[in-house]
Scaffold this motif. Structure first.
Motif, PDB file in Angstrom:
ATOM      1  N   ALA A 121       0.721  -1.173   0.008  1.00 29.10           N
ATOM      2  CA  ALA A 121       0.132   0.164   0.075  1.00 29.10           C
ATOM      3  C   ALA A 121       0.859   1.279   0.113  1.00 29.10           C
ATOM      4  N   GLU A 122       1.848   1.142   0.767  1.00 25.97           N
ATOM      5  CA  GLU A 122       2.817   2.490   0.730  1.00 25.97           C
ATOM      6  C   GLU A 122       3.666   2.597  -0.613  1.00 25.97           C
ATOM      7  N   LEU A 123       4.098   1.473  -1.089  1.00 29.08           N
ATOM      8  CA  LEU A 123       4.668   1.530  -2.504  1.00 29.08           C
ATOM      9  C   LEU A 123       3.556   2.348  -3.616  1.00 29.08           C
ATOM     10  N   LEU A 124       2.304   1.659  -3.433  1.00 35.54           N
ATOM     11  CA  LEU A 124       1.168   2.165  -4.268  1.00 35.54           C
ATOM     12  C   LEU A 124       0.969   3.778  -4.013  1.00 35.54           C
ATOM     13  N   ALA A 125       1.058   4.159  -2.710  1.00 34.51           N
ATOM     14  CA  ALA A 125       0.782   5.297  -2.346  1.00 34.51           C
ATOM     15  C   ALA A 125       1.851   6.557  -3.018  1.00 34.51           C
ATOM     16  N   ILE A 126       3.146   5.871  -3.367  1.00 33.01           N
ATOM     17  CA  ILE A 126       4.041   6.801  -3.693  1.00 33.01           C
ATOM     18  C   ILE A 126       3.851   7.187  -5.289  1.00 33.01           C
ATOM     19  N   LEU A 127       3.187   6.181  -5.796  1.00 35.33           N
ATOM     20  CA  LEU A 127       2.704   6.124  -7.333  1.00 35.33           C
ATOM     21  C   LEU A 127       1.617   7.149  -7.165  1.00 35.33           C
ATOM     22  N   ILE A 128       0.838   7.109  -6.294  1.00 35.41           N
ATOM     23  CA  ILE A 128      -0.561   8.094  -6.555  1.00 35.41           C
ATOM     24  C   ILE A 128      -0.067   9.388  -5.961  1.00 35.41           C
ATOM     25  N   GLY A 129       0.510   9.723  -4.930  1.00 36.00           N
ATOM     26  CA  GLY A 129       0.959  10.819  -4.678  1.00 36.00           C
ATOM     27  C   GLY A 129       0.409  11.628  -3.556  1.00 36.00           C
ATOM     28  N   ILE A 142      -8.030   0.237  -2.405  1.00 36.64           N
ATOM     29  CA  ILE A 142      -7.671  -0.418  -3.682  1.00 36.64           C
ATOM     30  C   ILE A 142      -7.347  -1.912  -3.606  1.00 36.64           C
ATOM     31  N   LEU A 143      -6.190  -2.239  -2.938  1.00 37.81           N
ATOM     32  CA  LEU A 143      -5.650  -3.366  -2.781  1.00 37.81           C
ATOM     33  C   LEU A 143      -6.601  -4.370  -1.907  1.00 37.81           C
ATOM     34  N   ASN A 144      -7.529  -3.800  -0.839  1.00 33.79           N
ATOM     35  CA  ASN A 144      -8.412  -4.633  -0.338  1.00 33.79           C
ATOM     36  C   ASN A 144      -9.494  -5.042  -1.169  1.00 33.79           C
ATOM     37  N   SER A 145      -9.857  -4.324  -2.132  1.00 41.12           N
ATOM     38  CA  SER A 145     -10.633  -5.057  -3.251  1.00 41.12           C
ATOM     39  C   SER A 145     -10.241  -5.940  -4.116  1.00 41.12           C
ATOM     40  N   ILE A 146      -9.087  -6.007  -4.088  1.00 35.95           N
ATOM     41  CA  ILE A 146      -8.692  -7.338  -4.848  1.00 35.95           C
ATOM     42  C   ILE A 146      -7.761  -8.102  -4.090  1.00 35.95           C
ATOM     43  N   SER A 147      -8.346  -8.506  -2.622  1.00 35.01           N
ATOM     44  CA  SER A 147      -7.620  -9.289  -1.793  1.00 35.01           C
ATOM     45  C   SER A 147      -6.131  -9.154  -1.546  1.00 35.01           C
ATOM     46  N   ASN A 148      -5.686  -7.883  -1.931  1.00 39.43           N
ATOM     47  CA  ASN A 148      -4.361  -7.332  -1.422  1.00 39.43           C
ATOM     48  C   ASN A 148      -3.449  -8.196  -2.514  1.00 39.43           C
ATOM     49  N   ASN A 149      -3.899  -8.649  -3.774  1.00 36.53           N
ATOM     50  CA  ASN A 149      -3.124  -9.558  -4.984  1.00 36.53           C
ATOM     51  C   ASN A 149      -2.632  -8.544  -5.929  1.00 36.53           C
ATOM     52  N   LEU A 150      -1.337  -8.209  -5.922  1.00 36.16           N
ATOM     53  CA  LEU A 150      -0.638  -7.570  -6.949  1.00 36.16           C
ATOM     54  C   LEU A 150      -0.973  -7.943  -8.386  1.00 36.16           C
ATOM     55  N   ASN A 151      -1.006  -9.408  -8.652  1.00 35.43           N
ATOM     56  CA  ASN A 151      -1.300 -10.027  -9.747  1.00 35.43           C
ATOM     57  C   ASN A 151      -2.604  -9.438 -10.354  1.00 35.43           C
ATOM     58  N   SER A 185     -11.138  12.485   1.811  1.00 35.65           N
ATOM     59  CA  SER A 185     -11.387  11.838   3.253  1.00 35.65           C
ATOM     60  C   SER A 185     -10.314  10.820   3.292  1.00 35.65           C
ATOM     61  N   GLU A 186      -9.390  10.639   2.226  1.00 38.31           N
ATOM     62  CA  GLU A 186      -8.458   9.607   2.636  1.00 38.31           C
ATOM     63  C   GLU A 186      -6.860  10.040   2.379  1.00 38.31           C
ATOM     64  N   THR A 187      -6.135   9.607   3.009  1.00 34.55           N
ATOM     65  CA  THR A 187      -4.669   9.812   2.425  1.00 34.55           C
ATOM     66  C   THR A 187      -4.303   8.751   1.260  1.00 34.55           C
ATOM     67  N   ALA A 188      -3.284   8.914   0.717  1.00 33.59           N
ATOM     68  CA  ALA A 188      -2.757   8.213  -0.446  1.00 33.59           C
ATOM     69  C   ALA A 188      -2.495   6.785   0.079  1.00 33.59           C
ATOM     70  N   VAL A 189      -2.134   6.605   1.393  1.00 28.04           N
ATOM     71  CA  VAL A 189      -2.073   5.282   1.858  1.00 28.04           C
ATOM     72  C   VAL A 189      -3.245   4.427   2.085  1.00 28.04           C
TER      73      VAL A 189
END
Length: 242
Positions: free
Chosen positions: A34-42, A57-66, A47-51
């Motif tokens: 999530a922190e790596l993705l937050a760096i991309l998002i900026g 986003i990751l929770n919606s896909i069961s934290n699966n990077l694939n 109502s939400e931080t980038a993290v």
């Protein structure tokens, strides 16, 4: 990180908790997905931080990077705070990751097993919603000479012109050839068309002085091998599953 940090903007966090600063202090491996993705998002949204947005986003896909790598630009843009530019940034990062997997000097590697064929082509084929057929040609030592995409089709098939396979094999003067294509459905059972192509290439290869060493069908995390299943006349070639 406590609840208060979750309500603060990232700039108000302790320095060691901010993704960019944390990477500089502790190294990139210390960051969560999530922190790596937050760096991309900026930045996040109102109502939400980038993290937090990244975690959602990751929770919606069961934290699966694939699964993240399979998301389209439009799918990413359904999240509040992800516009077209950010969605493109995420997609570009995932594509760079895939290209890194296949950017190694593969020509200097040997390939002698179905598992190696799977690892060679998985980064190229695993996320595609349609079928593609590729070949890898090897010399007498088993080292890869070249890999070539032969065809691209729909979700259920990829019509293959066998002449393109044979032309590539003859032009490279290869001694061995591996066929590989993906099944986006995840069903690894070979179709009648897969069988027909495999046996036609095998017979033509014998006539032209090289061997079809295997035909591998892959999905996200598994594969089917004609050689492993004993369906080719190549069992004496020393191929194995490792």
């Amino acid at each position: 990180m406590d609840d208060l940090a979750g309500r603060l903007r990232i700039k108000e966090w302790a320095v060691e908790d901010r993704p960019r600063e944390k990477m500089l202090l502790k190294g990139i491996s210390a960051l969560s997905d999530a922190e790596l993705l937050a760096i991309l998002i900026g930045s996040g949204n109102s109502s939400e931080t980038a993290v937090q947005l990244s975690q959602r986003i990751l929770n919606s896909i069961s934290n699966n990077l694939n699964a993240l790598g399979k998301m389209s630009i439009k799918e990413l843009m359904t999240f509040n705070g992800i516009g077209e530019a950010r969605a493109i940034t995420i997609a570009a990062a995932m594509e760079l990751g895939r290209r890194r997997d296949v950017a190694e000097p593969l020509q200097r590697k040997s390939i002698r097993s179905s598992a190696q064929v799977y690892r060679l082509f998985h980064p190229l084929l695993c996320d595609l919603p349609y079928e593609e057929c590729w070949i890898a040609m090897t010399g007498s030592s088993g080292k890869i000479i070249e890999k070539v995409k032969i065809s691209q089709g729909g979700a259920g098939n990829a019509p293959v012109d066998m002449r393109l396979i044979l032309k590539a094999a003859v032009n490279t003067l290869c001694s061995g050839l591996f066929l590989c294509h993906n099944h986006p459905s995840g069903n690894l059972q070979p179709s009648p068309q897969d069988d027909a192509l495999t046996f036609r290439v095998e017979k033509a290869a014998q006539l032209l002085g090289f061997r079809l060493l295997d035909h591998v069908i892959l999905s996200d995390n598994q594969y089917y091998s004609y050689a492993d299943e004993g369906r080719l006349q190549v069992q004496s070639s020393g191929l194995n599953r490792q």
